[in-house]
Design an enzyme around this catalytic site. Structure first.
Site, PDB file in Angstrom:
ATOM      1  N   THR A 104      20.099  27.200 -12.122  1.00  0.00           N
ATOM      2  CA  THR A 104      20.110  28.203 -13.172  1.00  0.00           C
ATOM      3  C   THR A 104      19.077  29.266 -12.857  1.00  0.00           C
ATOM      4  OG1 THR A 104      18.397  27.159 -14.512  1.00  0.00           O
ATOM      5  CG2 THR A 104      20.655  26.383 -14.822  1.00  0.00           C
ATOM      6  N   GLY A 106      16.691  30.101 -14.646  1.00  0.00           N
ATOM      7  CA  GLY A 106      15.381  29.763 -15.192  1.00  0.00           C
ATOM      8  C   GLY A 106      14.713  28.596 -14.521  1.00  0.00           C
ATOM      9  N   CYS A 107      15.355  27.969 -13.548  1.00  0.00           N
ATOM     10  CA  CYS A 107      14.785  26.747 -12.965  1.00  0.00           C
ATOM     11  C   CYS A 107      15.076  26.701 -11.480  1.00  0.00           C
ATOM     12  CB  CYS A 107      15.378  25.522 -13.645  1.00  0.00           C
ATOM     13  SG  CYS A 107      14.811  23.969 -12.942  1.00  0.00           S
ATOM     14  N   GLY A 108      14.055  26.366 -10.695  1.00  0.00           N
ATOM     15  CA  GLY A 108      14.229  26.311  -9.250  1.00  0.00           C
ATOM     16  C   GLY A 108      14.293  24.915  -8.708  1.00  0.00           C
ATOM     17  N   CYS A 110      16.400  22.291 -10.332  1.00  0.00           N
ATOM     18  CA  CYS A 110      17.499  21.524 -10.900  1.00  0.00           C
ATOM     19  C   CYS A 110      18.376  20.927  -9.798  1.00  0.00           C
ATOM     20  CB  CYS A 110      18.352  22.418 -11.788  1.00  0.00           C
ATOM     21  SG  CYS A 110      17.442  23.180 -13.130  1.00  0.00           S
TER      22      CYS A 110
END
Length: 254
Positions: A104, A106-108, A110
């Site tokens: 996503t 917003g996240c590196g 996941c």
């Protein structure tokens, strides 16, 4: 407010929304030697920089000298892919820890295959002198002045800058904070100039510290309080870590 018009009037709200440009977000695949490696949701700009910065900050390659070719392909509404041609040894090592994910914006982290991969072993930096806070503040202001996409879309984008001394080498923007940092790191690597400072508009979690250390950048400055793990990793790996309030008041954590 116009007479008789509620602040929650749906027609008024719809007209406001329709008048704004929204930041674009598309699937972006990073491939290595033609092999799929990772897919991200990202702002479709400076994607060659993004792919190089991602490869360096994730220790797929040690530097730009190990990237022998770079090709971007557009696939219509399906998204964009960027292929890196690298040597066989780093390629096969990377495939072993391949990310089968759609990250996503917003996240590196996941979808990593293993929890242990989230805290990979880092090679500590050689201690570097920290820049003066006045210099960081000036650079923050200069970076914000160069946030062209954020101006076009009226916000919603993170920015990151890489610097050599007091000189900004590149400013890059993305809807994702990790993506913005990777774009800036990639632009710095491709410039051929040494990077000793990276600045980002985002909060600082442990993964941004890992990226800075992996890219061999001596100082990281962020716009929000870092996590406890981010500070611990910065201290263990000799990274100068600053947080600030919009570039004006500073705390040095390591």
């Amino acid at each position: 407010m116009e007479p008789g018009l509620s602040i929650l009037d749906p027609e008024r709200q719809a007209s406001i929304a329709d008048s704004r440009k929204l930041p674009p977000e598309v699937p972006v695949a990073v491939t290595l030697n033609g092999e799929g490696f990772a897919v991200f949701m990202a702002t479709p700009r400076d994607l060659e920089d993004f792919a190089v910065g991602f490869a360096i900050s994730e220790t797929i390659v040690s530097g730009i000298q190990e990237v022998h070719g770079l090709t971007l392909h557009e696939h219509g509404e399906e998204g964009i892919s960027v292929n890196l041609d690298i040597d066989d040894e780093p390629f096969f090592t990377a495939i072993k820890r391949k990310r089968l994910l759609t990250g996503t914006s917003g996240c590196g982290l996941c979808g990593l295959d293993s929890i242990r991969a989230a805290l990979r072993t880092l090679t500590p930096l050689s201690p570097q002198p920290a820049p003066k806070t006045e210099s960081i503040s000036t650079t923050f202001e200069a970076m914000q002045a160069e946030q062209t996409l954020n101006g076009i879309y009226g916000g919603g984008l993170h920015a990151s800058a890489v610097c050599c001394g007091d000189q900004i080498l590149a400013v890059r923007e993305d809807i994702g904070r990790h993506n913005a940092m990777d774009k800036a790191l990639g632009a710095g690597a491709r410039s051929g100039e040494p990077v000793d400072l990276v600045i980002t508009t985002s909060r600082c979690s442990s993964d941004l510290v890992q990226k800075a250390v992996s890219a061999r950048v001596g100082t990281l400055a962020v716009m929000a309080t870092p996590s406890d793990l981010a500070v611990k990793l910065a201290q263990e790996n000799c990274l100068n870590l600053f947080s600030c309030n919009r570039g004006y008041s500073f705390t040095r954590y390591s």
